[in-house]
Design an enzyme around this catalytic site. Structure first.
Site, PDB file in Angstrom:
ATOM      1  CB  ALA A 155      -6.940   1.795   1.588  1.00  0.00           C
ATOM      2  CE1 TYR A 179      -8.096   6.896  -8.387  1.00  0.00           C
ATOM      3  CE2 TYR A 179      -8.143   8.394  -6.520  1.00  0.00           C
ATOM      4  CZ  TYR A 179      -8.489   8.089  -7.822  1.00  0.00           C
ATOM      5  OH  TYR A 179      -9.224   8.979  -8.561  1.00  0.00           O
ATOM      6  CG  ASN A 181      -6.247   9.618  -3.200  1.00  0.00           C
ATOM      7  OD1 ASN A 181      -5.893   8.448  -3.108  1.00  0.00           O
ATOM      8  ND2 ASN A 181      -7.488  10.011  -2.949  1.00  0.00           N
ATOM      9  CE  LYS A 182      -5.850   5.412  -0.735  1.00  0.00           C
ATOM     10  NZ  LYS A 182      -6.814   5.859  -1.750  1.00  0.00           N
ATOM     11  CG  ASN A 183       0.992   8.402   2.119  1.00  0.00           C
ATOM     12  OD1 ASN A 183       0.439   9.442   1.796  1.00  0.00           O
ATOM     13  ND2 ASN A 183       0.988   7.952   3.360  1.00  0.00           N
TER      14      ASN A 183
END
Length: 369
Positions: A155, A179, A181-183
């Site tokens: 994740a 989400y 805040n992901k890369n």
């Protein structure tokens, strides 16, 4: 001034593709961007199939169910993780067996797994934490020896590699989260990845309320979920994927700046992230710190907060979660997981963090000492 712990970055075709969805009327999961995102991301990672879903948690639910375990079977999983993996296990009548963490990488302690294996153990759910991957070669050796299925929770690992092989390609099935805040992000969203065509079809059925692929519509033979990703979400994902390599470079730039500028914290008793291990370079999904004690942790967090700078505590261990107080694993003591949770927090690390804002964070930390 306010500097949040995460700010996403939209520097590509996100608006263009969203407008295309609106202009064509394709906003639901039936729109063309969903398949385009599935094919693009699975190809980038190196899997044959991608199944886009509504969240990383949804991806875990589907992955755990799709591998076909029986009620009462055990899955080994880290205690130091977000709660989603354990929720997915328990909801299906399976049994989580918790393993402690490694203090250097902050990942599950793979060397401790073999002692936890019983005749009921059927799988290992490997969760990569914060920036470094689990030692997958050792994990694969253990899994092969004991005939265990590996579920890979990547994740937080978009673009990370283990010995040159992308995270998300290990085990029978893997998952990602998108989400905010992901890369790469779709706001909310996730994806299940696999190579087996039958497993791919199984996941697609489970994602879509278990509608049968053949036979009359609205006739269902098992439980499933409405975990579909919308065309709007997928459109953002396609645009984000076009810039993923730049996002990875930026994450590592942010991490390197923090490492150099905050190296003095080691003399104050803090543990900084490990820049690299033998099998991987740190991706710095987030830049975490371990304080020397809880009072010092609270002091620095309060100082940053008073200056408008956001932080986020590390995960709270599964064996200490109030919701699991009546489960047998709640009686465990897992000292490294407890230490990470008690002393750890991370700094603003989002892709939208500017150099100027990062300098403010660094200067504010320096002013606290």
């Amino acid at each position: 001034m306010s500097i949040p712990v995460n700010t996403p970055l939209f520097a590509g075709n996100e608006k263009k593709y969203l407008n295309e969805c609106i202009d064509t009327g394709w906003i639901s999961s039936e729109g063309p961007f969903v398949e385009r995102f599935e094919k693009g991301f699975s190809s980038y990672i190196g899997r044959n199939h991608g199944i886009a879903v509504s969240s990383g948690t949804a991806a875990l639910d589907i992955a755990v169910k799709a591998i076909g375990l029986t009620e009462g079977d055990e899955i080994i999983v880290p205690s130091f993780t977000i709660i989603s993996p354990v929720f997915s296990i328990i909801k299906l009548g399976l049994v989580p067996v918790l393993v402690d963490s490694d203090i250097t990488s902050w990942n599950m302690d793979v060397a401790a797994i073999e002692a936890l294996i019983t005749p009921k153990t059927k799988a290992i759910l490997a969760v990569h934490i914060y920036g470094l991957p689990v030692d997958m070669a050792l994990l694969e050796t253990i899994a092969e020896k004991h005939n265990l299925i590996i579920i890979e929770d990547a994740a937080e690992m978009h673009g990370q590699e283990y010995r040159g092989r992308k995270c998300g390609t290990f085990g029978k099935i893997s998952i990602f989260s998108f989400y905010a805040n992901k890369n790469i992000t779709t706001g909310e969203g996730g994806m299940v990845l696999c190579d087996d065509p039958e497993l791919n079809e199984r996941c697609r059925v489970l994602r879509n309320l278990s509608f049968t692929t053949q036979g009359p519509r609205f006739v269902h033979e098992e439980f499933g979920w409405n975990y579909r990703m919308t065309n709007l979400q997928a459109a953002i994902g396609v645009a984000q994927l076009e810039n993923i390599e730049a996002h990875i470079i930026r994450k590592r730039e942010i991490g390197a700046i923090y490492q150099e500028s905050l190296s003095f914290l080691a003399e104050k008793g803090y543990q900084l992230p490990v820049p690299e291990v033998e099998y991987a370079n740190n991706l710095y999904w987030v830049f975490g710190l371990l304080a020397p004690d809880k009072d010092e942790k609270n002091r620095l967090i309060d100082h940053l907060s008073k200056n408008g700078i956001g932080t986020r505590p590390f995960f709270y261990p599964m064996h200490m979660q109030p919701v699991f107080k009546d489960y047998a694993f709640a009686k465990q003591r897992l000292p490294v997981s407890e230490q990470l949770s008690s002393l750890g927090f991370y700094l603003p690390s989002g892709l939208g963090l500017t150099n100027a804002d990062q300098s403010v964070v660094i200067d504010t930390i320096k002013a606290a000492f």
